[in-house]
Write an enzyme that holds these catalytic residues in place. Structure first.
Site, PDB file in Angstrom:
ATOM      1  N   ALA A  32       0.858  -1.194   0.000  1.00  0.00           N
ATOM      2  CA  ALA A  32       0.000   0.000   0.000  1.00  0.00           C
ATOM      3  C   ALA A  32       0.894   1.244   0.000  1.00  0.00           C
ATOM      4  O   ALA A  32       0.784   2.122   0.845  1.00  0.00           O
ATOM      5  CB  ALA A  32      -0.960  -0.001   1.186  1.00  0.00           C
ATOM      6  N   HIS A  34       2.901   4.674  -0.473  1.00  0.00           N
ATOM      7  CA  HIS A  34       2.491   6.076  -0.518  1.00  0.00           C
ATOM      8  C   HIS A  34       3.745   6.943  -0.556  1.00  0.00           C
ATOM      9  O   HIS A  34       4.871   6.430  -0.675  1.00  0.00           O
ATOM     10  CB  HIS A  34       1.594   6.429   0.675  1.00  0.00           C
ATOM     11  CG  HIS A  34       2.162   6.020   2.010  1.00  0.00           C
ATOM     12  ND1 HIS A  34       3.304   6.566   2.542  1.00  0.00           N
ATOM     13  CD2 HIS A  34       1.737   5.097   2.916  1.00  0.00           C
ATOM     14  CE1 HIS A  34       3.553   6.039   3.718  1.00  0.00           C
ATOM     15  NE2 HIS A  34       2.632   5.125   3.970  1.00  0.00           N
ATOM     16  N   HIS A  37       6.727   6.020   1.659  1.00  0.00           N
ATOM     17  CA  HIS A  37       7.569   4.933   1.159  1.00  0.00           C
ATOM     18  C   HIS A  37       8.467   5.410   0.020  1.00  0.00           C
ATOM     19  O   HIS A  37       9.645   5.033  -0.064  1.00  0.00           O
ATOM     20  CB  HIS A  37       6.695   3.783   0.651  1.00  0.00           C
ATOM     21  CG  HIS A  37       5.856   3.140   1.705  1.00  0.00           C
ATOM     22  ND1 HIS A  37       4.492   3.046   1.608  1.00  0.00           N
ATOM     23  CD2 HIS A  37       6.194   2.562   2.890  1.00  0.00           C
ATOM     24  CE1 HIS A  37       4.017   2.427   2.676  1.00  0.00           C
ATOM     25  NE2 HIS A  37       5.025   2.135   3.473  1.00  0.00           N
ATOM     26  N   GLN A  61       3.060  -9.556  13.454  1.00  0.00           N
ATOM     27  CA  GLN A  61       3.065  -8.279  14.158  1.00  0.00           C
ATOM     28  C   GLN A  61       1.672  -7.677  14.287  1.00  0.00           C
ATOM     29  O   GLN A  61       1.531  -6.534  14.718  1.00  0.00           O
ATOM     30  CB  GLN A  61       4.024  -7.297  13.487  1.00  0.00           C
ATOM     31  CG  GLN A  61       3.637  -6.842  12.095  1.00  0.00           C
ATOM     32  CD  GLN A  61       4.764  -6.076  11.425  1.00  0.00           C
ATOM     33  OE1 GLN A  61       5.789  -6.647  11.069  1.00  0.00           O
ATOM     34  NE2 GLN A  61       4.590  -4.765  11.271  1.00  0.00           N
ATOM     35  N   ASP A 150       7.426   5.673  12.576  1.00  0.00           N
ATOM     36  CA  ASP A 150       7.324   4.552  13.513  1.00  0.00           C
ATOM     37  C   ASP A 150       8.543   4.608  14.429  1.00  0.00           C
ATOM     38  O   ASP A 150       9.467   3.796  14.331  1.00  0.00           O
ATOM     39  CB  ASP A 150       7.260   3.233  12.746  1.00  0.00           C
ATOM     40  CG  ASP A 150       6.001   3.125  11.908  1.00  0.00           C
ATOM     41  OD1 ASP A 150       4.906   3.079  12.490  1.00  0.00           O
ATOM     42  OD2 ASP A 150       6.113   3.115  10.670  1.00  0.00           O
ATOM     43  N   GLN A 153       9.489   1.586  16.701  1.00  0.00           N
ATOM     44  CA  GLN A 153       9.978   0.527  15.819  1.00  0.00           C
ATOM     45  C   GLN A 153      11.421   0.806  15.402  1.00  0.00           C
ATOM     46  O   GLN A 153      12.269  -0.092  15.413  1.00  0.00           O
ATOM     47  CB  GLN A 153       9.086   0.424  14.586  1.00  0.00           C
ATOM     48  CG  GLN A 153       9.645  -0.471  13.491  1.00  0.00           C
ATOM     49  CD  GLN A 153       8.740  -0.534  12.272  1.00  0.00           C
ATOM     50  OE1 GLN A 153       7.729  -1.224  12.289  1.00  0.00           O
ATOM     51  NE2 GLN A 153       9.088   0.185  11.217  1.00  0.00           N
ATOM     52  N   SER A 185       0.362   7.607   5.781  1.00  0.00           N
ATOM     53  CA  SER A 185       0.206   6.277   6.364  1.00  0.00           C
ATOM     54  C   SER A 185      -0.718   5.463   5.478  1.00  0.00           C
ATOM     55  O   SER A 185      -1.679   5.994   4.895  1.00  0.00           O
ATOM     56  CB  SER A 185      -0.397   6.372   7.772  1.00  0.00           C
ATOM     57  OG  SER A 185      -0.778   5.092   8.256  1.00  0.00           O
ATOM     58  N   ARG A 187      -2.808   3.499   6.505  1.00  0.00           N
ATOM     59  CA  ARG A 187      -4.106   3.425   7.183  1.00  0.00           C
ATOM     60  C   ARG A 187      -4.967   4.664   6.965  1.00  0.00           C
ATOM     61  O   ARG A 187      -6.138   4.668   7.339  1.00  0.00           O
ATOM     62  CB  ARG A 187      -3.904   3.176   8.680  1.00  0.00           C
ATOM     63  CG  ARG A 187      -3.407   1.756   8.985  1.00  0.00           C
ATOM     64  CD  ARG A 187      -3.335   1.498  10.481  1.00  0.00           C
ATOM     65  NE  ARG A 187      -3.131   0.075  10.761  1.00  0.00           N
ATOM     66  CZ  ARG A 187      -1.955  -0.509  10.874  1.00  0.00           C
ATOM     67  NH1 ARG A 187      -0.869   0.209  10.703  1.00  0.00           N
ATOM     68  NH2 ARG A 187      -1.850  -1.806  11.134  1.00  0.00           N
TER      69      ARG A 187
END
EC number: 6.3.2.1
Length: 292
Positions: A32, A34, A37, A61, A150, A153, A185, A187
């Site tokens: 996905a 965007h 990335h 995860q 993140d 992370q 994101s 999401r």
């Protein structure tokens, strides 16, 4: 661009590249794709001769009540974006090839994950670190680019690379934001148009925190109260957590200290969509020192 699905073949290909003295950079994603990335891929292209993009929605995860099955998987679109971005190898394994029958070994990420995302999502970081370790071994990358969005992370990965002497250089990429400040994101596509407008309160909260710090406020409890008030102005916003931590250890701090790296952390539900964001906070003395 070559698409590879088999981990053994990807590893063999990467080893061949190394023997030819190719510098390899890897960008790991769950697809996905965007602008965030793409910014990581741009950094990879600037720093290495060969770029590997991984797309793998890692079930280990995701918690039992999270969005693994509805997580977006637009592979054809992602592949086209990857090719246009200059990716050399797209590694897209399936779950069965990554976690073969009898797979049982995993990374234990330790104390750094006992708080915030780790507390809210038990097992998440162990699953994330395990797949990142596998992907580093498969891609044999000299460099790996991860985004600061993140943040916890990123801290976990940096610690794992250091603790295991993996020899991979981790490059940190800044958060990519839309014009209204909302961090990019995968999401975000879950947000309705009304929720999308409300989601900007995360960035507005960050700006409020920075404003207070610039005015000399160092008490983190008061800063977080102001941030919560900003986020609470959105009718569909529910705070999951806020915190101000040491950027390396993720230990919470009560007072901002000069010449220390502090990070504001946000996790907020906008309707049924959970968003995270963060930003470095610099106390007044530190900011002034950097200006001189």
């Amino acid at each position: 661009m070559q698409i590879i699905n088999d981990p053994a073949y990807m590893q063999k290909t990467a080893e061949s590249l190394r023997l030819k003295h190719q510098l390899i950079a890897v960008v790991m994603t769950m697809g996905a794709l965007h602008e965030g990335h793409l910014s990581l891929l741009k950094i990879a292209k600037e720093n290495a001769g060969t770029v590997i993009l991984t797309i793998f929605v890692n079930p280990r995860q995701f918690g039992p009540d999270e969005d693994f099955h509805r997580y977006p998987r637009p592979f054809e679109k992602d592949a086209a974006m990857a090719k246009a971005a200059g990716v050399d190898y797209l590694f897209a394994p399936d779950v069965e090839s990554m976690y073969t029958e009898g797979f049982q070994t995993q990374v234990n990420t330790g104390d750094i994950t006992n708080r915030f995302e780790g507390e809210k999502r038990p097992g998440h970081f162990n699953g994330m670190a395990t797949v990142v370790l596998k992907l580093l071994m498969i891609s044999k990358a000299h460099l790996a680019i991860f985004g600061e969005k993140d943040a916890q992370q990123l801290a976990v990965i940096k610690r794992m690379v250091r603790d295991f002497n993996l020899g991979t250089t981790i490059i940190e990429a800044p958060v990519v934001r839309n014009e209204d400040g909302l961090a990019t994101s995968s999401r975000n596509i879950y947000l309705s148009s009304q929720e999308r407008q409300q989601a900007t309160v995360l960035y507005q909260g960050i700006l409020r925190a920075k404003e207070l710090v610039a005015q000399g406020m160092t008490e983190t409890e008061k800063i977080l109260e102001e941030v919560a008030a900003v986020i609470g102005s959105a009718p569909d916003a529910t705070i999951d957590y806020t915190g101000i931590v040491d950027a390396d250890t993720f230990a919470e701090t009560g007072t901002l200290r000069p010449n220390a790296h502090h990070r504001l952390l946000l996790a907020v539900w906008i309707g049924s969509t959970r968003l995270i964001d963060n930003s470095i906070l610099e106390p007044l003395e530190q900011s002034a020192a950097q200006d001189t």
